[in-house]
Design a protein around this motif. Structure first.
Motif, PDB file in Angstrom:
ATOM      1  N   THR A   1       0.814  -1.220   0.000  1.00  0.00           N
ATOM      2  CA  THR A   1       0.000   0.000   0.000  1.00  0.00           C
ATOM      3  C   THR A   1       0.848   1.271   0.000  1.00  0.00           C
ATOM      4  OG1 THR A   1      -0.107  -0.093   2.421  1.00  0.00           O
ATOM      5  CG2 THR A   1      -1.890  -1.157   1.178  1.00  0.00           C
ATOM      6  N   GLN A   2       2.147   1.140   0.133  1.00  0.00           N
ATOM      7  CA  GLN A   2       3.037   2.297   0.194  1.00  0.00           C
ATOM      8  C   GLN A   2       3.464   2.691  -1.214  1.00  0.00           C
ATOM      9  OE1 GLN A   2       3.902   4.104   2.815  1.00  0.00           O
ATOM     10  NE2 GLN A   2       5.311   5.439   1.697  1.00  0.00           N
ATOM     11  N   TYR A   3       3.293   3.953  -1.549  1.00  0.00           N
ATOM     12  CA  TYR A   3       3.694   4.459  -2.866  1.00  0.00           C
ATOM     13  C   TYR A   3       5.055   5.141  -2.761  1.00  0.00           C
ATOM     14  CZ  TYR A   3       4.061   7.513  -6.906  1.00  0.00           C
ATOM     15  OH  TYR A   3       4.522   8.164  -8.024  1.00  0.00           O
ATOM     16  N   TYR A   4       5.905   4.881  -3.766  1.00  0.00           N
ATOM     17  CA  TYR A   4       7.207   5.560  -3.858  1.00  0.00           C
ATOM     18  C   TYR A   4       7.557   5.716  -5.333  1.00  0.00           C
ATOM     19  CZ  TYR A   4       8.957   0.804  -4.599  1.00  0.00           C
ATOM     20  OH  TYR A   4       9.152  -0.462  -5.078  1.00  0.00           O
ATOM     21  N   ASP A   5       8.444   6.612  -5.601  1.00  0.00           N
ATOM     22  CA  ASP A   5       8.861   6.911  -6.969  1.00  0.00           C
ATOM     23  C   ASP A   5       9.858   5.837  -7.426  1.00  0.00           C
ATOM     24  OD1 ASP A   5       9.572   7.968  -9.390  1.00  0.00           O
ATOM     25  OD2 ASP A   5       9.967   9.992  -8.645  1.00  0.00           O
ATOM     26  N   MET A   6       9.395   4.913  -8.268  1.00  0.00           N
ATOM     27  CA  MET A   6      10.231   3.810  -8.717  1.00  0.00           C
ATOM     28  C   MET A   6      11.391   4.295  -9.577  1.00  0.00           C
ATOM     29  SD  MET A   6      10.959   0.604  -8.852  1.00  0.00           S
ATOM     30  CE  MET A   6       9.518  -0.239  -8.193  1.00  0.00           C
ATOM     31  N   ARG A   7      11.129   5.243 -10.457  1.00  0.00           N
ATOM     32  CA  ARG A   7      12.191   5.737 -11.341  1.00  0.00           C
ATOM     33  C   ARG A   7      13.309   6.396 -10.538  1.00  0.00           C
ATOM     34  NH1 ARG A   7      12.978  10.822 -12.943  1.00  0.00           N
ATOM     35  NH2 ARG A   7      14.350  11.232 -14.742  1.00  0.00           N
ATOM     36  N   TRP A   8      12.960   7.203  -9.570  1.00  0.00           N
ATOM     37  CA  TRP A   8      13.981   7.881  -8.773  1.00  0.00           C
ATOM     38  C   TRP A   8      14.761   6.890  -7.921  1.00  0.00           C
ATOM     39  CZ3 TRP A   8      15.533  12.796  -9.182  1.00  0.00           C
ATOM     40  CH2 TRP A   8      16.378  13.293  -8.191  1.00  0.00           C
ATOM     41  N   SER A   9      14.096   5.883  -7.394  1.00  0.00           N
ATOM     42  CA  SER A   9      14.779   4.871  -6.596  1.00  0.00           C
ATOM     43  C   SER A   9      15.738   4.050  -7.441  1.00  0.00           C
ATOM     44  CB  SER A   9      13.757   3.960  -5.922  1.00  0.00           C
ATOM     45  OG  SER A   9      12.908   4.694  -5.066  1.00  0.00           O
ATOM     46  N   CYS A  10      15.366   3.738  -8.671  1.00  0.00           N
ATOM     47  CA  CYS A  10      16.265   2.994  -9.564  1.00  0.00           C
ATOM     48  C   CYS A  10      17.478   3.842  -9.951  1.00  0.00           C
ATOM     49  CB  CYS A  10      15.510   2.535 -10.808  1.00  0.00           C
ATOM     50  SG  CYS A  10      14.238   1.293 -10.482  1.00  0.00           S
ATOM     51  N   GLU A  11      17.268   5.116 -10.198  1.00  0.00           N
ATOM     52  CA  GLU A  11      18.393   5.998 -10.481  1.00  0.00           C
ATOM     53  C   GLU A  11      19.346   6.075  -9.283  1.00  0.00           C
ATOM     54  OE1 GLU A  11      17.126   9.814 -11.723  1.00  0.00           O
ATOM     55  OE2 GLU A  11      16.296   9.134 -13.648  1.00  0.00           O
ATOM     56  N   HIS A  12      18.780   6.108  -8.110  1.00  0.00           N
ATOM     57  CA  HIS A  12      19.612   6.141  -6.906  1.00  0.00           C
ATOM     58  C   HIS A  12      20.430   4.855  -6.772  1.00  0.00           C
ATOM     59  CE1 HIS A  12      20.846   7.274  -2.893  1.00  0.00           C
ATOM     60  NE2 HIS A  12      20.381   6.127  -2.419  1.00  0.00           N
ATOM     61  N   LEU A  13      19.829   3.738  -7.117  1.00  0.00           N
ATOM     62  CA  LEU A  13      20.549   2.465  -7.082  1.00  0.00           C
ATOM     63  C   LEU A  13      21.752   2.473  -8.022  1.00  0.00           C
ATOM     64  CD1 LEU A  13      20.780  -0.589  -6.365  1.00  0.00           C
ATOM     65  CD2 LEU A  13      19.139  -1.010  -8.205  1.00  0.00           C
ATOM     66  N   ILE A  14      21.542   2.964  -9.239  1.00  0.00           N
ATOM     67  CA  ILE A  14      22.639   3.001 -10.218  1.00  0.00           C
ATOM     68  C   ILE A  14      23.731   3.968  -9.784  1.00  0.00           C
ATOM     69  CG2 ILE A  14      23.202   3.558 -12.618  1.00  0.00           C
ATOM     70  CD1 ILE A  14      20.397   2.660 -13.385  1.00  0.00           C
ATOM     71  N   MET A  15      23.341   5.111  -9.251  1.00  0.00           N
ATOM     72  CA  MET A  15      24.341   6.092  -8.837  1.00  0.00           C
ATOM     73  C   MET A  15      25.163   5.599  -7.648  1.00  0.00           C
ATOM     74  SD  MET A  15      22.464   9.796  -9.345  1.00  0.00           S
ATOM     75  CE  MET A  15      20.979   9.349  -8.451  1.00  0.00           C
ATOM     76  N   VAL A  16      24.525   4.895  -6.713  1.00  0.00           N
ATOM     77  CA  VAL A  16      25.263   4.346  -5.573  1.00  0.00           C
ATOM     78  C   VAL A  16      26.257   3.296  -6.050  1.00  0.00           C
ATOM     79  CG1 VAL A  16      25.030   2.945  -3.487  1.00  0.00           C
ATOM     80  CG2 VAL A  16      23.498   4.871  -3.867  1.00  0.00           C
ATOM     81  N   TRP A  17      25.845   2.466  -6.996  1.00  0.00           N
ATOM     82  CA  TRP A  17      26.761   1.434  -7.493  1.00  0.00           C
ATOM     83  C   TRP A  17      27.960   2.047  -8.218  1.00  0.00           C
ATOM     84  CZ3 TRP A  17      27.914   0.076 -12.672  1.00  0.00           C
ATOM     85  CH2 TRP A  17      28.777  -1.019 -12.782  1.00  0.00           C
ATOM     86  N   ILE A  18      27.721   3.051  -9.052  1.00  0.00           N
ATOM     87  CA  ILE A  18      28.821   3.665  -9.790  1.00  0.00           C
ATOM     88  C   ILE A  18      29.807   4.335  -8.843  1.00  0.00           C
ATOM     89  CG2 ILE A  18      29.410   5.485 -11.449  1.00  0.00           C
ATOM     90  CD1 ILE A  18      26.851   4.869 -12.939  1.00  0.00           C
ATOM     91  N   ASN A  19      29.279   5.086  -7.888  1.00  0.00           N
ATOM     92  CA  ASN A  19      30.176   5.780  -6.978  1.00  0.00           C
ATOM     93  C   ASN A  19      30.928   4.803  -6.071  1.00  0.00           C
ATOM     94  OD1 ASN A  19      31.142   8.390  -6.198  1.00  0.00           O
ATOM     95  ND2 ASN A  19      30.054   8.142  -4.263  1.00  0.00           N
ATOM     96  N   ALA A  20      30.270   3.741  -5.621  1.00  0.00           N
ATOM     97  CA  ALA A  20      30.964   2.739  -4.820  1.00  0.00           C
ATOM     98  C   ALA A  20      32.027   2.023  -5.640  1.00  0.00           C
ATOM     99  CB  ALA A  20      29.951   1.734  -4.262  1.00  0.00           C
ATOM    100  N   PHE A  21      31.738   1.759  -6.901  1.00  0.00           N
ATOM    101  CA  PHE A  21      32.718   1.120  -7.782  1.00  0.00           C
ATOM    102  C   PHE A  21      33.953   2.004  -7.960  1.00  0.00           C
ATOM    103  CE2 PHE A  21      34.531   0.457 -11.992  1.00  0.00           C
ATOM    104  CZ  PHE A  21      34.740  -0.912 -11.999  1.00  0.00           C
ATOM    105  N   VAL A  22      33.743   3.291  -8.169  1.00  0.00           N
ATOM    106  CA  VAL A  22      34.871   4.212  -8.360  1.00  0.00           C
ATOM    107  C   VAL A  22      35.682   4.346  -7.080  1.00  0.00           C
ATOM    108  CG1 VAL A  22      35.491   6.588  -8.911  1.00  0.00           C
ATOM    109  CG2 VAL A  22      33.713   5.439 -10.221  1.00  0.00           C
ATOM    110  N   MET A  23      35.025   4.437  -5.939  1.00  0.00           N
ATOM    111  CA  MET A  23      35.736   4.579  -4.673  1.00  0.00           C
ATOM    112  C   MET A  23      36.585   3.348  -4.367  1.00  0.00           C
ATOM    113  SD  MET A  23      32.815   6.397  -2.286  1.00  0.00           S
ATOM    114  CE  MET A  23      33.903   6.491  -0.860  1.00  0.00           C
ATOM    115  N   LEU A  24      36.019   2.174  -4.560  1.00  0.00           N
ATOM    116  CA  LEU A  24      36.771   0.949  -4.282  1.00  0.00           C
ATOM    117  C   LEU A  24      37.905   0.750  -5.281  1.00  0.00           C
ATOM    118  CD1 LEU A  24      33.764  -1.391  -3.428  1.00  0.00           C
ATOM    119  CD2 LEU A  24      35.515  -0.604  -1.841  1.00  0.00           C
ATOM    120  N   THR A  25      37.665   1.099  -6.545  1.00  0.00           N
ATOM    121  CA  THR A  25      38.720   0.960  -7.549  1.00  0.00           C
ATOM    122  C   THR A  25      39.874   1.909  -7.254  1.00  0.00           C
ATOM    123  OG1 THR A  25      37.039   0.370  -9.190  1.00  0.00           O
ATOM    124  CG2 THR A  25      39.204   0.990 -10.021  1.00  0.00           C
ATOM    125  N   THR A  26      39.562   3.120  -6.837  1.00  0.00           N
ATOM    126  CA  THR A  26      40.618   4.077  -6.502  1.00  0.00           C
ATOM    127  C   THR A  26      41.458   3.594  -5.326  1.00  0.00           C
ATOM    128  OG1 THR A  26      39.161   5.849  -7.273  1.00  0.00           O
ATOM    129  CG2 THR A  26      41.061   6.491  -5.966  1.00  0.00           C
TER     130      THR A  26
END
Length: 484
Positions: A306-331
């Motif tokens: 019953t809880q509504y949330y913005d799916m598109r924004w949450s998916c974008e947040h998922l991708i951005m967290v993965w990219i930034n975590a990947f760059v930080m760990l690679t560095t």
């Protein structure tokens, strides 16, 4: 002159008097090769070895300055803080309210629907994200050298507290949620076991001593120099234990480069570095996906229908967290000194370019030999194919795709750093664009918080790029170094 003795023709001079490339770079004496006629049969001409007549251009290495690198404990702390901020942002996106409504509205008391948040799930995610920080703290404390009982008691207490919190949160989650939802909690570990435990290629070959790896503060013994020897078969529990140990142990020790002169030693060094690089990349991929999964995806799995949330924004947040975590760990796991080591090894390895059949039919061709250092531009035959030497120093196996891939990735020392800057810069520009076009308060707050973390990562990348760019562009002869 008319009536006189006619000298050799120009065509005859060009074919017999001038030495051919085959004679210059060697024949059957040194490389097991000979000059080939048009029918393809060897004429059996003996010639000095290739290294005795044409010496390949010596490989010269640039010196790079010692750039500051975050310590293991400091990096894990900053990485943990970033993941907590990203988790807080995801909860804002999911459980936001319209708090500026009149007070008689049921959703106007607070900015978030705190009664809908599962605090046991948030605690479990926090404990799982803190596992690297706890292990780094234990590793740093164990290296101090103190042997007091209080020291070891504190380390054991930290481990027990971490495990107790994990067990307590799991028990409460088992009570309040279905089995299907609970399967999402251990999904990353279920993926890690088949991907990382059964692929033991990097452990199937022990590391030679000249690669510079330190094992228990000592170099690998001479018995480990045989790269072709295989380790004994191990059971599943042993493989799982080793994989989890590598998962927590950060490979901070960087091997050394000794500029080997033997082709076999160069290829063996490349194999060692290739295995170590694959292990580091495997750790970067797993930890970045693990962090993005628990920070941005797992909270969505426990949201009520019953809880509504913005799916598109949450998916974008998922991708951005993965990219930034990947760059930080690679560095952190692939620092500039490590990339410079890979570049030096690729310069010694060289590369071969495969040519089509029929091309260079009139040019002298050689049979490739594993004990020869081939100069640039030489044509060799290997596995019924024709190859041309690309690098100034070539000892790679022409048909080995991994050697060609290794040279492509690391013969340019700044290629990996430029790729990371492109990824992080594109992410920052997209976040700035989203921040300017955002109309909701939760979007503005989310982008503002995440951008502060990304600015720090982008700053370090640009600093390293500027310093290393000037260091690699500096003339090598001005260092006053001998060629290796």
């Amino acid at each position: 002159m008319p009536g006189g003795r006619r000298g050799p023709s120009r065509q005859h001079l060009s074919r017999s008097s001038l030495p051919s490339l085959q004679t210059l770079v060697g024949g059957t004496c040194g490389n097991g090769t000979g000059l080939r006629n048009r029918n393809g049969s060897a004429l059996g001409l003996s010639a000095p070895p290739i290294t005795a007549l044409i010496t390949p251009e010596p490989v010269r290495h640039c010196r790079i300055p010692d750039l500051p690198l975050d310590g293991s404990l400091l990096f894990e702390f900053l990485f943990f803080i970033y993941l907590l901020v990203a988790l807080f942002v995801q909860y804002i996106n999911i459980y936001k309210t319209v708090w500026w409504y009149p007070y008689n509205h049921p959703a106007s008391c607070t900015s978030l629907n705190f009664h809908l948040i599962d605090y046991h799930l948030a605690a479990f995610i926090t404990v799982m994200l803190a596992r690297r920080l706890v292990w780094a703290l234990i590793s740093e404390a164990s290296q101090v050298g103190t042997t007091s009982i209080v020291h070891y008691t504190a380390l054991v207490a930290v481990c027990l507290v971490h495990l107790t919190l994990c067990g307590w949160t799991l028990v409460n989650l088992f009570r309040n949620h279905s089995v299907l939802n609970l399967l999402f909690l251990g999904y990353p570990f279920g993926v890690y076991v088949p991907l990382c435990c059964f692929h033991q290629d990097s452990r199937a070959q022990p590391l030679p001593a000249y690669c510079g790896y330190m094992v228990q503060d000592q170099l690998v013994e001479d018995g480990a120099t045989d790269v072709g020897s295989l380790v004994k078969s191990k059971d599943f529990l042993s493989l799982l234990r080793e994989s989890l140990k590598e998962q927590f142990n950060n490979p901070t020790s960087i091997p050394t480069h000794s500029c080997p002169l033997s082709p076999d030693l160069i290829r063996n060094e490349v194999e060692c570095l290739k295995a170590d690089f694959n292990r580091r990349i495997k750790e970067v991929l797993f930890n970045s996906l693990f962090s993005a999964y628990y920070v941005a995806f797992l909270p969505l799995c426990f949201v009520k229908s019953t809880q509504y949330y913005d799916m598109r924004w949450s998916c974008e947040h998922l991708i951005m967290v993965w990219i930034n975590a990947f760059v930080m760990l690679t560095t952190q796991l692939l620092p500039p000194k490590y990339c410079d080591l890979l570049h030096k090894s690729a310069a010694h390895l060289g590369k071969w370019q495969k040519l089509e059949h029929g091309s260079y039919s009139n040019a002298p061709q050689h049979i490739w030999s594993e004990n020869t250092i081939w100069p640039q531009g030489v044509l060799v035959r290997h596995s019924r194919c024709l190859y041309k030497a690309v690098g100034p120093y070539n000892v790679a196996v022409p048909s080995d795709v991994s050697h060609a891939r290794f040279y492509f990735l690391f013969h340019q020392p700044l290629r990996l750093l430029n790729l990371l800057i492109l990824m992080e810069g594109s992410l920052v520009f997209y976040q700035l664009y989203s921040l300017l076009r955002s109309e909701k308060w939760n979007h503005t707050l989310s982008m503002a918080l995440i951008l502060f973390c990304n600015y720090y990562v982008l700053f370090k990348l640009l600093r390293d790029r500027i310093v290393l760019g000037r260091a690699y562009s500096y003339p090598i002869n001005s260092y006053g170094l001998k060629a290796h």
